[in-house]
Write an enzyme that holds these catalytic residues in place. Structure first.
Site, PDB file in Angstrom:
ATOM      1  N   SER A 121      31.338  -6.023  11.906  1.00 60.18           N
ATOM      2  CA  SER A 121      32.770  -6.275  11.914  1.00 60.18           C
ATOM      3  C   SER A 121      33.089  -7.634  11.293  1.00 60.18           C
ATOM      4  O   SER A 121      32.472  -8.631  11.636  1.00 60.18           O
ATOM      5  CB  SER A 121      33.244  -6.236  13.356  1.00 60.18           C
ATOM      6  N   GLY A 122      34.039  -7.646  10.374  1.00 59.02           N
ATOM      7  CA  GLY A 122      34.441  -8.894   9.741  1.00 59.02           C
ATOM      8  C   GLY A 122      33.618  -9.265   8.531  1.00 59.02           C
ATOM      9  O   GLY A 122      33.809 -10.318   7.939  1.00 59.02           O
ATOM     10  N   THR A 126      36.312  -3.394   4.800  1.00 59.69           N
ATOM     11  CA  THR A 126      37.624  -2.855   4.471  1.00 59.69           C
ATOM     12  C   THR A 126      38.162  -3.506   3.204  1.00 59.69           C
ATOM     13  O   THR A 126      38.743  -2.838   2.348  1.00 59.69           O
ATOM     14  CB  THR A 126      38.586  -3.054   5.654  1.00 59.69           C
ATOM     15  N   ASN A 171      37.200 -10.302  13.978  1.00 58.19           N
ATOM     16  CA  ASN A 171      37.986 -10.067  12.774  1.00 58.19           C
ATOM     17  C   ASN A 171      39.433  -9.850  13.176  1.00 58.19           C
ATOM     18  O   ASN A 171      39.725  -9.004  14.020  1.00 58.19           O
ATOM     19  CB  ASN A 171      37.410  -8.829  12.061  1.00 58.19           C
ATOM     20  N   SER A 174      40.464  -5.991  12.330  1.00 59.46           N
ATOM     21  CA  SER A 174      39.262  -5.178  12.469  1.00 59.46           C
ATOM     22  C   SER A 174      39.617  -3.691  12.533  1.00 59.46           C
ATOM     23  O   SER A 174      40.496  -3.291  13.300  1.00 59.46           O
ATOM     24  CB  SER A 174      38.534  -5.598  13.742  1.00 59.46           C
ATOM     25  N   SER A 175      38.938  -2.884  11.705  1.00 59.42           N
ATOM     26  CA  SER A 175      39.180  -1.438  11.754  1.00 59.42           C
ATOM     27  C   SER A 175      38.517  -0.890  13.012  1.00 59.42           C
ATOM     28  O   SER A 175      37.329  -1.105  13.218  1.00 59.42           O
ATOM     29  CB  SER A 175      38.576  -0.752  10.538  1.00 59.42           C
ATOM     30  N   GLY A 395      28.787  -0.937  10.765  1.00 64.50           N
ATOM     31  CA  GLY A 395      27.356  -1.139  10.610  1.00 64.50           C
ATOM     32  C   GLY A 395      26.729  -1.288  11.986  1.00 64.50           C
ATOM     33  O   GLY A 395      27.405  -1.147  13.007  1.00 64.50           O
ATOM     34  N   GLU A 397      25.686  -2.552  15.367  1.00 66.97           N
ATOM     35  CA  GLU A 397      26.348  -3.537  16.216  1.00 66.97           C
ATOM     36  C   GLU A 397      25.412  -3.932  17.330  1.00 66.97           C
ATOM     37  O   GLU A 397      24.860  -3.075  18.018  1.00 66.97           O
ATOM     38  CB  GLU A 397      27.638  -2.951  16.804  1.00 66.97           C
TER      39      GLU A 397
END
Ligand SMILES: Nc1ncnc2c1ncn2[C@@H]1O[C@H](COP(=O)(O)OP(=O)(O)O)[C@@H](O)[C@H]1O
Ligand SMILES: [Mg+2]
Length: 1005
Positions: A121-122, A126, A171, A174-175, A395, A397
Site C-alpha cells: 500500500s502506498g 494506482t 497512503n 489507499s485503494s 501486494g 502485506e
C-alpha cells in the site's frame, strides 16, 4: 567523446550505452547484475538510481518502480511522444515504454495482454495504472466516439476511488479493493471499450476505522461538498463530527485531501459514466442512510434486550417503514420447523447486526456501481477485439499483527506468483525453442506447494476454515487453529506455537499460525477469522432491505436471493473462486509486470529506507523473479544489433562485415575469446549467459572507441582538407570561365552596335524628310524623338504661369496640343467634376471632317475660316426637345447647323459668356446678347467633347473669362424677356428631362 559514441552506436541512450554509466546510476536492467542472487547488490542498484531520480529499473521486461513521493517531470506529452513506437531497450526504463510495448505487441501479434501492478500500500500502484491509462488516452487513435470511451475510461477512476479508496496510515488515497480493468482495442488500436472487475472490498471500514484512518472518501465528500439542498434533502448536517461512522479514526480532515473539490470531480464524472439523475439521487440516498444508520442508538429494556428509542435517524433510512426497520434491527428471525419465531437481540448483538447491515448495503452498492460503470464502458460492437488488462492489486502485506485480510491478500499473491512462474518459464522456453536452443532445467523455487497448502480441496486451509464456519456446535477461532494443527501440522510451510521447535516457538503466540510464503514468513493471528469469513447478515436484515423504495437497494437485495436454507458462500471461498476466474482470464494473456516499491514510511521524497526497501524487494518476489529470468541467459540480442555495436573490436568485422550478421558475430566472439559455455547461438539472436561476459565486451569497446575516435578524426580531417582543396580549385576554374565569357559577350555587343548605328542614321534621315506626313512607320521614330527632345527642353524652361502664352517654348507642331491642354486645365481643373477624365483624351483638330459638313454651309462661312467643328445635341428652348446639330467655330462666329441650314449664328462680339455646371454632365449654355425680340435666345447644348470644344472656343474668341462654371441652376433667355432654367444635380443615373416646374433637369452621375 559523446559525439563519437553516437557516431558508432547509432545515437540515443540505449541500454548498451548506459552500461558505461553503470558506476554512477547503476544499471537499468537487474538481469545484468552479476551478483544477481545478492539482495544487497539489488538494493544498491535501486538506491543509486533512486538518488538520481531514476525511479524505474527493469528486470528483463518487468518494471520496478520506486515511489518518488514528488512530482517528476517525466510524464509530459513530450515524454509520451518520445516513448511511442520505440523499442523497449532503446530508451531509459519507463512505465510508458512498458505500456507502449504491450500495445505494439498486441497490435502486431493480435493477442491479449495484461499488466500486473503489485506492491504494498502506498507504493504507487494506482498511480502507475493511471499513468498507463493516460498514455493510452494520448497515444491511441482518436475519433469522437473513441474520445467518448476514453473519457469514460479515465473518469471511471475518480468515481471508483471515491467509493473504494480511503485514507490509511500508509497512503492517503489507499485503494481498499483489488481492481482488474480490461481496455478493449479495435484492430486499428482505438480504445473502444472496457470492463472492470473488483475484488474484496474492505467493507469493515464502513463501520470501523483505526486511529489516523478514514472511512471511504465519498462520505466526507458528500458532507463537505454536497450542495445545501442536497444535504437538507438527505437530512445531513455539514459536519463530519456528527457521524459516528466518520470519526473513529479521529482525522476527518486531512491536508492532502480536498473533499470539496473532489466532490465536484466525482459529480461530473458520475454523469459522464452514464448514471441517470435518479441513479445519482438514490446513490447519495444510500450514502446518507449509512451515515444515519451509524448514529442509531440502542438501549436495553428491563430484560436486557435491545430497543430503539425515538431515533430521528430512522425516517431518513431508504424509505423503509419504521416498524419494519425497528423490528429488523432488534430481532432475529428463526425458523423452527413450520414456525417463524422472532428472537430479540441483546444491545451488543443489535449493534453488530446494524453494522453488518451497513457493510452489506455499502458493499453491494459498490458492486452495483462497478456494474453501472461496466455498462457505460461496454462495447456493443461484436467485431473481434484485443485487450490489455490492468491489474492493480494488493501486494504482499505483512504487519506486526496479520489477520484474515492479510491471509486473503497474501494467498492472492501466491496465486499470481504461480501465474508468473508458469507464464515466464513458458515464454522463456518458447523463446529457446524458437531460437533452436536446448532447454536446460534450472533451479528455482516453485510455490505451488504453498498454493496447495492454502487451497487444496478438503485439506487446504480454506477448506478447513469453511468447515469450521459451517459446522454445528461451538466453533471458535481456536478450534479452527486446532483443526489446522491436526490436519496440516506436518506441512513444511506451516507452523504454530504448538508445532514449533523451541527456538521458533519464542517468536509465536499461542493463537498464531505462520505460513512460509514464497516471499517470506508471515505470522497470522487467528482471532476473528471465523467471524470475518462468515460475514453474517441476518436473514431478516435482507428482508427488511427488500422493502426499501430506493431502486438501487431493491436491485442489490433481490427477492430471488436464496434464503438461509443454504448458507451463502463464505468470504474466503468467494475470494478463492474470483481468483480462479482471474487466473483464467490472465492465463490466456501475455503478461507484463510492474512492481512498485515505497522508499520510506513517511511519504517523503529523497529518503531511501534500506530496511524497508529490502523487505519489499523480498516480499515482491523480485529476487525470485530475477532468478527465474536468469535461469537461462542474462542477455540476448539480435545478431544485427550486437554486431553493429561491437564490430570495431575485431579487425575482420570492422568497418564492414560482408557476410550474414550471424557469421559476423561468430567471427567477432571468436576473436574476443568467448568460452563455449558462456554463450549460445540461436537462430536470430546471440544468448550470453553471464553479465560479466557482456561487461568485458562493453569495456573493451569503450577502450577501443577512443582509439577508433582518433582514427576516425584523422580520417575525417584528411577528408575535410582534401575536400576544401577540391572546392577551391573548382571555384577558381569557374571564375575564369565566367570572366572569359563576359569579355567575349562584350566584344560581340560592341560590333553589333556599330552595325545598328548605321541603320539608325538612315532611319532618322528618312523620318526627318517625312516629318510633316501623318504618323507612319517612316516617321514615327523621328516624331517620338522630337517630342522627347521638346519635353526635355521644356522641363528646363517652364514659364512662371501657364497663361503667359508667349513665354512658352514653341513646341513642334505635333505638340501644339499640349498648350491647349494647359488651357483646359486652367479653365476647369478643380472646378468641374468630370475634368480629370478628359485629361488623357487627346484633342483633335476638329471632330467633323470637311466632307461631312454641307457644302452650302461651307460656302457661306468659308471666308471666315473654319477653325473647329463638333456634333452637339441642342435642346429646344420651348419644351427642351433634343436635336442633333453641328457646332462650327470660325474666326468670327459660332454656327449652329442643321444639315444644309444655318440655324443660328452667334457673333463672338455678342457672346456674353458660356455656362457649364460643376458636375459631370456635358451641358453648355451659350449666352447671347439680344437686342431685339426677333433674335433667337440662348443656346442649351450637350457636347461629348465639351472640354475640347470650350478650350478651342476660348482660344478663338481670346476671352479668358467668358466661361463660367456654376453650381445648381443656370438661368437663360428663351427669348428677350422670357427666361428659362437648367437645373443640375448628381444622382444614381444620368438623365435629362423636363421637370414639373418647367426647368430642364440634368442629372449626372
Ligand atoms: N510516479 C509517481 N510520481 C509521484 N508521486 C507518486 C508516484 N507514484 C505514487 N506517488 C505518490 O504516492 C501516493 C500513493 O500512491 P498510490 O498509487 O495511491 O499507491 P498504491 O495504489 O500502491 O497504494 C500517491 O498519492 C502519490 O502522492
Ligand atoms: Mg492503490
Amino acid at each position: 567523446a559523446p559525439g563519437v559514441a553516437s557516431l558508432v552506436g547509432g545515437g540515443g541512450l540505449n541500454m548498451e550505452a548506459s552500461l558505461t554509466a553503470r558506476d554512477r546510476v547503476g544499471i537499468q536492467d537487474f538481469v545484468l547484475l552479476d551478483t544477481y542472487t545478492s539482495e544487497t547488490a539489488c538494493l544498491d542498484n535501486l538506491r543509486k538510481r533512486f538518488h538520481e531520480n531514476l525511479i524505474y529499473t527493469y528486470i528483463g521486461t518487468l518494471l520496478v518502480s520506486v515511489n518518488p513521493y514528488k512530482e517528476l517531470d517525466i510524464y509530459s506529452k513530450k515524454q509520451m511522444d518520445t516513448y511511442m513506437g520505440v523499442n523497449f531497450f532503446e530508451l531509459p526504463p519507463h512505465i510508458y515504454a512498458l505500456a507502449d510495448n504491450a500495445f505494439r505487441t498486441m497490435m502486431s501479434e493480435f493477442n491479449n495482454h495484461f499488466i500486473l501492478i503489485s506492491g504494498e500500500s502506498g507504493a504507487g500502484k494506482t498511480e502507475a495504472s493511471k499513468k498507463i491509462l493516460q498514455f493510452y488516452a494520448v497515444s491511441c487513435p482518436s475519433t469522437k466516439v473513441l474520445n467518448n470511451v476514453r473519457d469514460r475510461l479515465l473518469l471511471s477512476n475518480p468515481v471508483l476511488e471515491a467509493f473504494g479508496n480511503a485514507k490509511t496510515l500508509k497512503n492517503d488515497n489507499s485503494s481498499r479493493f483489488g481492481k482488474y480493468m480490461d481496455i478493449q482495442f479495435d484492430h486499428q488500436g482505438g480504445a473502444v471499450g472496457g470492463h472492470i472487475l473488483s475484488y474484496l472490498l474492505e467493507k469493515s471500514r464502513v463501520v470501523h476505522q483505526n486511529h489516523g484512518e478514514r472511512n471511504f472518501h465519498i462520505f466526507y465528500q458528500l458532507v463537505e461538498g454536497g450542495e445545501e439542498d442536497l444535504l437538507r434533502w438527505l437530512g445531513l448536517e455539514r459536519n463530519c463530527k456528527h457521524y459516528r461512522y466518520l470519526v473513529q479514526g479521529n482525522c476527518a480532515k486531512v491536508s492532502s485531501i480536498n473533499d470539496k473539490s473532489d466532490w465536484k470531480t466525482v459529480r461530473k464524472a458520475l454523469s459522464v459514466i452514464d448514471l441517470s439523475e435518479s441513479d445519482i439521487e438514490n446513490l447519495f440516498g444510500i450514502i446518507a442512510s449509512v451515515l444515519h444508520m451509524g448514529n442509531i442508538k440502542f438501549e436495553a429494556d428491563a430484560r436486557g434486550y435491545a430497543m430503539l428509542n425515538n431515533n430521528q435517524e430512522m425516517q431518513w433510512l431508504l424509505g423503509i417503514p419504521n416498524q419494519v426497520l425497528q423490528q429488523g434491527l432488534t430481532h432475529r428471525k428463526i425458523e423452527a420447523k413450520s414456525e417463524e419465531v422472532f428472537s430479540p437481540f441483546s444491545v451488543d448483538h443489535a449493534v453488530y447486526a446494524r453494522d453488518a447491515l451497513a457493510k452489506a448495503i455499502y458493499g453491494r452498492t459498490f458492486s452495483w456501481l462497478v456494474n453501472k460503470i461496466n455498462e457505460s464502458l461496454a462495447n456493443m460492437d461484436s467485431s473481434r477485439k484485443t485487450v490489455i488488462g490492468l491489474l492493480d492489486i494488493y501486494g504482499f502485506e505483512v504487519f506486526s499483527v496479520n489477520s484474515f485480510e492479510q491471509f486473503c491478500i497474501n494467498y492472492c499473491n501466491e496465486k499470481l506468483q504461480q501465474l508468473f512462474i508458469e507464464l515466464t518459464l513458458k515464454s522463456e522456453q518458447e523463446e529457446y525453442e524458437m531460437e533452436g536452443i536446448e532447454w536446460e532445467p534450472v533451479p528455482y523455487f516453485n510455490n505451488k506447494i504453498i498454493c496447495d497448502l492454502v487451497e487444496e480441496k478438503f485439506r487446504g486451509i480454506i477448506s478447513l476454515l469453511d468447515e469450521e464456519c459451517l459446522r454445528p456446535g461451538e466453533a471458535t477461532d481456536l478450534t479452527f487453529l486446532e483443526k489446522m494443527e491436526d490436519k496440516i501440522g506436518g506441512h513444511p510451510h506451516f507452523v504454530t506455537h504448538k508445532l514449533a521447535d523451541q527456538k521458533t516457538r519464542k517468536t509465536l503466540k499461542r493463537g498464531d499460525f505462520r505460513l512460509l510464503h514464497y516471499a517470506g514468513e508471515v505470522t497470522y493471528c487467528v482471532v476473528g477469522f471465523l467471524d470475518k469469513n462468515n460475514d453474517l447478515l441476518y436473514r431478516n436484515g435482507k428482508e427488511v432491505m427488500r422493502q426499501s423504495k430506493n431502486a438501487i437497494i431493491k436491485h442489490c437485495f433481490p427477492s430471488t436471493e436464496p434464503d438461509s436454507k443454504r448458507r451463502p458462500e463464505t468470504v474466503v471461498t468467494q475470494f478463492k473462486n474470483s481468483l480462479v476466474g482471474l487466473t483464467e482470464i490472465l492465463m490466456m494473456k501475455e503478461p507484463w509486470y510492474v512492481r512498485c516499491i515505497k522508499p520510506n514510511e513517511a511519504k517523503q521524497p529523497g529518503h531511501f529506507d534500506d530496511v524497508l526497501v529490502r523487505h519489499q524487494v523480498k516480499y515482491l518476489g523480485l529476487m525470485e523473479h530475477l532468478r527465474v529470468r536468469r535461469a537461462g541467459f542474462a542477455y540476448r540480442r539480435k545478431y544485427e544489433v550486437f554486431l553493429q555495436r561491437y564490430k570495431p573490436l575485431c579487425p575482420d568485422t570492422w568497418p564492414n562485415w560482408k557476410g550474414t550478421a550471424a557469421e559476423g558475430v561468430r567471427c567477432l566472439i571468436k576473436h574476443l575469446g568467448y568460452k563455449s559455455d558462456e554463450y549460445k547461438m540461436g537462430r536470430t539472436k546471440i544468448f550470453i549467459r553471464h553479465p560479466r561476459t557482456l561487461f568485458a565486451t562493453e569495456d573493451a569497446f569503450q577502450v577501443c572507441k577512443h582509439k577508433l575516435a582518433t582514427r576516425i578524426q584523422a580520417k575525417y580531417k584528411g577528408y575535410k582538407v582534401k575536400g576544401d582543396y577540391l572546392k577551391q580549385r573548382e571555384a577558381a576554374t569557374k571564375i575564369e570561365t565566367c570572366w572569359r565569357g563576359m569579355m567575349a559577350r562584350r566584344e560581340r555587343q560592341r560590333r553589333a552596335w556599330a552595325v545598328t548605328d548605321l541603320l539608325i542614321c538612315s532611319r532618322f534621315i528618312k523620318g526627318f524628310m517625312n516629318r510633316h506626313q501623318p504618323a507612319c512607320t517612316d516617321n514615327s521614330e523621328y516624331l517620338a524623338f522630337v517630342r522627347h527632345s521638346y519635353l526635355t527642353r521644356l522641363k528646363e524652361n517652364l514659364p512662371k504661369t501657364i497663361l503667359e502664352k508667349d513665354s512658352w517654348l514653341t513646341p513642334p507642331p505635333i505638340l501644339q496640343e499640349l498648350l491647349l491642354k494647359a488651357q483646359t486645365s486652367a479653365l476647369f481643373k478643380g472646378k468641374k467634376e468630370n475634368y480629370p477624365f478628359s485629361v488623357c483624351r487627346p484633342f483633335a483638330d476638329t471632330r467633323i471632317c470637311a466632307e461631312d459638313i454641307s457644302i452650302k454651309v461651307l460656302q457661306m462661312i468659308q471666308h471666315e475660316k473654319v477653325k473647329y467643328s463638333v456634333p452637339v445635341v441642342k435642346y429646344d428652348r420651348n419644351g427642351f426637345r433634343p436635336r442633333l446639330r453641328q457646332l462650327i467655330f470660325t474666326q468670327e462666329a459660332a454656327y449652329l447647323v442643321e444639315e444644309a441650314k444655318i440655324k443660328q449664328r452667334i457673333d463672338y462680339s455678342s457672346l456674353k459668356g458660356v455656362s457649364v455646371s460643376n458636375l459631370s454632365d456635358n451641358f453648355l449654355i451659350l449666352h447671347v446678347t439680344c437686342d431685339d425680340s426677333k433674335q433667337k435666345g440662348d443656346l442649351v447644348l450637350q457636347c461629348d467633347f465639351l472640354f475640347e470644344a470650350l478650350t478651342k472656343l476660348s482660344v478663338i474668341v481670346n476671352k479668358q473669362n467668358c466661361i463660367h462654371v456654376v453650381q445648381g441652376s443656370v438661368r437663360f433667355d428663351i427669348q428677350p424677356g422670357r427666361e428659362g432654367f437648367v437645373d443640375f444635380k448628381s444622382g444614381q443615373e444620368s438623365m435629362v428631362y423636363r421637370a414639373k416646374n418647367g426647368h430642364l433637369m440634368v442629372v449626372s452621375l
